[in-house]
Scaffold this motif. Structure first.
Motif, mmCIF file in Angstrom:
data_model
loop_
_atom_site.group_PDB
_atom_site.id
_atom_site.type_symbol
_atom_site.label_atom_id
_atom_site.label_comp_id
_atom_site.label_asym_id
_atom_site.label_seq_id
_atom_site.Cartn_x
_atom_site.Cartn_y
_atom_site.Cartn_z
ATOM 1 N N THR A 25 0.845 -1.185 0.000
ATOM 2 C CA THR A 25 0.000 0.000 0.000
ATOM 3 C C THR A 25 0.889 1.247 0.000
ATOM 4 N N PRO A 26 0.330 2.412 -0.263
ATOM 5 C CA PRO A 26 1.123 3.645 -0.137
ATOM 6 C C PRO A 26 1.720 3.809 1.264
ATOM 7 N N ASP A 27 0.994 3.371 2.299
ATOM 8 C CA ASP A 27 1.549 3.418 3.660
ATOM 9 C C ASP A 27 2.799 2.556 3.775
ATOM 10 N N ASP A 28 2.764 1.369 3.156
ATOM 11 C CA ASP A 28 3.937 0.483 3.178
ATOM 12 C C ASP A 28 5.125 1.141 2.486
ATOM 13 N N ALA A 30 5.684 4.340 2.027
ATOM 14 C CA ALA A 30 6.154 5.446 2.861
ATOM 15 C C ALA A 30 7.019 4.923 4.002
ATOM 16 N N GLU A 31 6.621 3.810 4.596
ATOM 17 C CA GLU A 31 7.391 3.237 5.702
ATOM 18 C C GLU A 31 8.724 2.672 5.211
ATOM 19 N N PRO A 36 7.102 10.779 4.032
ATOM 20 C CA PRO A 36 5.668 10.961 4.277
ATOM 21 C C PRO A 36 4.825 10.329 3.162
ATOM 22 N N LYS A 37 3.616 9.921 3.508
ATOM 23 C CA LYS A 37 2.733 9.308 2.512
ATOM 24 C C LYS A 37 2.447 10.282 1.373
ATOM 25 N N GLU A 38 2.386 11.564 1.654
ATOM 26 C CA GLU A 38 2.160 12.561 0.605
ATOM 27 C C GLU A 38 3.271 12.508 -0.449
ATOM 28 N N THR A 39 4.490 12.239 -0.027
ATOM 29 C CA THR A 39 5.611 12.099 -0.972
ATOM 30 C C THR A 39 5.365 10.933 -1.918
ATOM 31 N N VAL A 40 4.856 9.837 -1.403
ATOM 32 C CA VAL A 40 4.543 8.668 -2.232
ATOM 33 C C VAL A 40 3.516 9.041 -3.295
ATOM 34 N N TYR A 41 2.491 9.803 -2.895
ATOM 35 C CA TYR A 41 1.476 10.224 -3.867
ATOM 36 C C TYR A 41 2.067 11.182 -4.899
#
Length: 79
Positions: A25-28, A30-31, A36-41
């Motif tokens: 997931t995007p959370d994964d 980011a981790e 930050p998750k926003e960076t992934v997006y």
């Protein structure tokens, strides 16, 4: 006594470079990359990060594709 299944290493984990054997997931992401998750997006929007795909309204990442992305980045940065 026979060896239990859990005592044997999972070959899929070896093939995927230690990443989980499930879509990420995007959370994964980011981790994993400690961002930050926003960076992934933003990476997805700019097409600069690991390739993702949609399942309905959800974004997922193939662990093998993430591993290839990291290997490509290491090759580019080493040059």
């Amino acid at each position: 006594m026979s060896r239990t299944r859990s005592a044997q290493p999972d070959p899929r984990a070896t093939l995927r470079g230690g990443l989980p054997d499930r879509y990420l997931t995007p959370d994964d992401i980011a981790e994993i990359f400690e961002v930050p998750k926003e960076t992934v997006y933003q990476w997805r929007k700019k097409r600069t990060g690991p390739p993702g795909f949609r399942i309905g309204k959800h974004i997922r990442y193939d662990p093998a594709a993430v591993h290839r992305y990291v290997a490509e980045r290491m090759t580019i940065d080493a040059a």
